[in-house]
Design an enzyme around this catalytic site. Structure first.
Site, PDB file in Angstrom:
ATOM      1  N   LYS A  54      30.907  34.157  41.922  1.00 19.13           N
ATOM      2  CA  LYS A  54      31.098  35.539  41.460  1.00 19.13           C
ATOM      3  C   LYS A  54      30.041  36.454  42.073  1.00 19.13           C
ATOM      4  CE  LYS A  54      33.537  33.961  37.440  1.00 19.13           C
ATOM      5  NZ  LYS A  54      33.461  33.373  36.107  1.00 19.13           N
ATOM      6  N   GLN A  98      29.971  33.565  30.809  1.00 14.90           N
ATOM      7  CA  GLN A  98      30.600  32.379  31.381  1.00 14.90           C
ATOM      8  C   GLN A  98      30.871  31.346  30.289  1.00 14.90           C
ATOM      9  OE1 GLN A  98      31.473  32.016  34.791  1.00 14.90           O
ATOM     10  NE2 GLN A  98      32.581  30.271  33.933  1.00 14.90           N
ATOM     11  N   ASP A 121      36.922  40.171  31.795  1.00 14.65           N
ATOM     12  CA  ASP A 121      37.716  38.941  31.674  1.00 14.65           C
ATOM     13  C   ASP A 121      39.028  39.201  30.928  1.00 14.65           C
ATOM     14  OD1 ASP A 121      36.824  36.668  32.921  1.00 14.65           O
ATOM     15  OD2 ASP A 121      35.417  36.108  31.339  1.00 14.65           O
TER      16      ASP A 121
END
Ligand code: NDP
Length: 287
Positions: A54, A98, A121
Site C-alpha cells: 500500500k 489493517q 476500506d
C-alpha cells in the site's frame, strides 16, 4: 473457443495511472495532496507485506502515506485514541486499519470509530448503508475491483444474470449490491444453496468468492459467461482460485486468472477511494 483472459495487472496499472493524473490536477489546482494513513498493530507477516504494498502504491500515484505501527499488546483505548487523532488531521484523507487485529482488540468498535468520509476500506456501517441505498461513495475495494474488471473487459451488465458465490461482508454481499446498482439481476449463492451448479449455469456474470480451490467446475459455467475469480487459495500446485480456470476458460467469454486477476485490483481501488475521499473535502463545484 478459449476465453479472453482479463488482465487485472494491466487494468490495475491503468487505474493507478488515472489516479496519478487526478492527483497532479489536485496538487496544481488546489495545492492538495491526498494522504493515506495505514495503521498496523502487531507483526503479522502477511499484514506487513500488504502494508508495504500500500505504501509503494501511494508513492506511485503521488499520495503522502503515513504508517502507524503499534505493538501487538496495544490496548483498545490507545488504538481508538489514534483513530480519533487521525480523524481530526487535515493532511490525512483516508484511514485504513489493517485487519486482522490481535485478539484482545475489538475490530468492529475500531472500524466504527473511523470517520465515514475517511473510511477508504468502505467497511463502516454508514458506507455499507450508502452502498445498500445505491449511493456508494466508498465501496469496499475488492468487490469494486470486480465490477471495474467486468466493465473494462466489455461485459454487458444491464439486465445480465449475475451470480455471486459467497456472502461475506467484505466481498460477496457488497459485490451483489454493486452489481444490482449496475442493473444486473442478482443471485447470491452460499454454502446452503440448493443446486449450486444449476444456479451458476444461469449466470451471464459469475463471481466466485468462496475460498475453496477450483470448486467452480467447467460444467457450472454458462457458454459465453464472464467469470471473475476472487478466490486466493494456497495449494501444493501454488496459488489457485475458486474456479477451475482451464475448464472454465473453454466455456467463458472472458475470465480472470489467479494470480493476476482480482488480486491487483484491490490496491488500485484503495487508491481510487482515497482520491475520492480527498476530493470530497473540496466544495462540490471545485471537484
Ligand atoms: P469468507 O470465508 O468470509 O466467505 C466465504 C463464503 O463462501 C461464505 O459466504 C460461504 O457460505 C461460502 N461458501 C463456502 N463454501 C461454500 C460452498 N461449498 N458452496 C457455496 N458457497 C460456499 O471468505 P471471503 O469472502 O473473505 O473470501 C473469499 C475468497 O476470496 C477467499 O479465497 C479469499 O482469500 C479471497 N479474497 C481475495 C481478495 C483479493 O484481493 N483478491 C480479498 C478478499 C478475499 P456461508 O456464508 O453459507 O458460510
Amino acid at each position: 473457443m478459449a476465453a479472453e483472459i482479463i488482465d487485472g495487472k494491466q487494468i490495475s496499472a491503468d487505474i493507478r495511472a488515472e489516479v496519478a493524473a487526478e492527483v497532479k490536477k489536485l496538487k496544481s489546482k488546489h495545492g492538495l495532496t491526498p494522504g493515506l494513513a495505514v495503521v498496523l498493530v502487531g507483526e503479522d507477516p502477511a499484514s506487513q507485506v500488504y502494508v508495504r504494498n500500500k505504501e509503494s502504491a501511494c508513492a506511485e500515484v503521488g499520495f503522502n502515506s503515513f504508517k502507524f505501527e503499534l505493538p501487538a499488546d496495544t490496548s483498545q483505548e490507545k488504538l481508538m485514541d489514534l483513530v480519533y487523532e487521525l480523524n481530526n488531521r487535515d493532511d490525512i484523507h483516508g484511514i485504513l486499519v489493517q485487519l486482522p487485529l490481535p485478539s484482545q482488540l475489538d475490530s468492529a468498535e475500531v472500524l466504527l470509530a473511523i470517520e465515514p468520509n475517511k473510511d477508504v476500506d468502505g467497511f463502516h456501517p454508514v458506507n455499507v448503508g450508502r452502498l445498500a441505498v445505491g449511493q456508494a461513495t466508498m465501496p469496499p475495494c475488492t468487490p469494486a475491483g470486480c465490477v471495474e474488471l467486468l466493465k473494462r473487459s466489455g461485459a454487458r451488465l444491464e439486465g445480465a444474470n449475475a451470480v455471486i458465490v459467497g456472502r461475506s461482508n467484505i466481498v460477496g454481499k457488497p459485490a451483489a449490491l454493486l452489481l444490482l446498482a449496475e442493473n444486473c439481476t442478482v443471485t447470491i449463492a452460499h454454502s446452503k444453496t440448493r443446486d449450486l451448479a444449476g444456479v451458476c449455469r444461469g449466470a451471464d456474470v459469475l463471481v466466485a468468492a468462496v475460498g475453496v480451490p477450483k470448486m467452480i467446475t467447467g460444467d457450472m459455467v454458462k457458454e459465453g459467461a464472464t467469470v471473475i475469480d476472487v478466490g486466493i487459495n494456497r495449494t501444493d500446485e501454488g496459488l489457485v482460485g475458486d474456479v477451475d480456470f482451464e475448464a472454465a476458460r473453454e466455456k467463458a467469454r472472458a475470465i480472470t486468472p489467479v494470480p493476476g486477476g482480482v488480486g491487483p485490483m484491490t490496491i488500485a481501488m484503495l487508491m481510487k477511494n482515497t482520491l475520492k475521499a480527498t476530493q470530497m473535502t473540496l466544495p462540490a463545484q471545485a471537484r
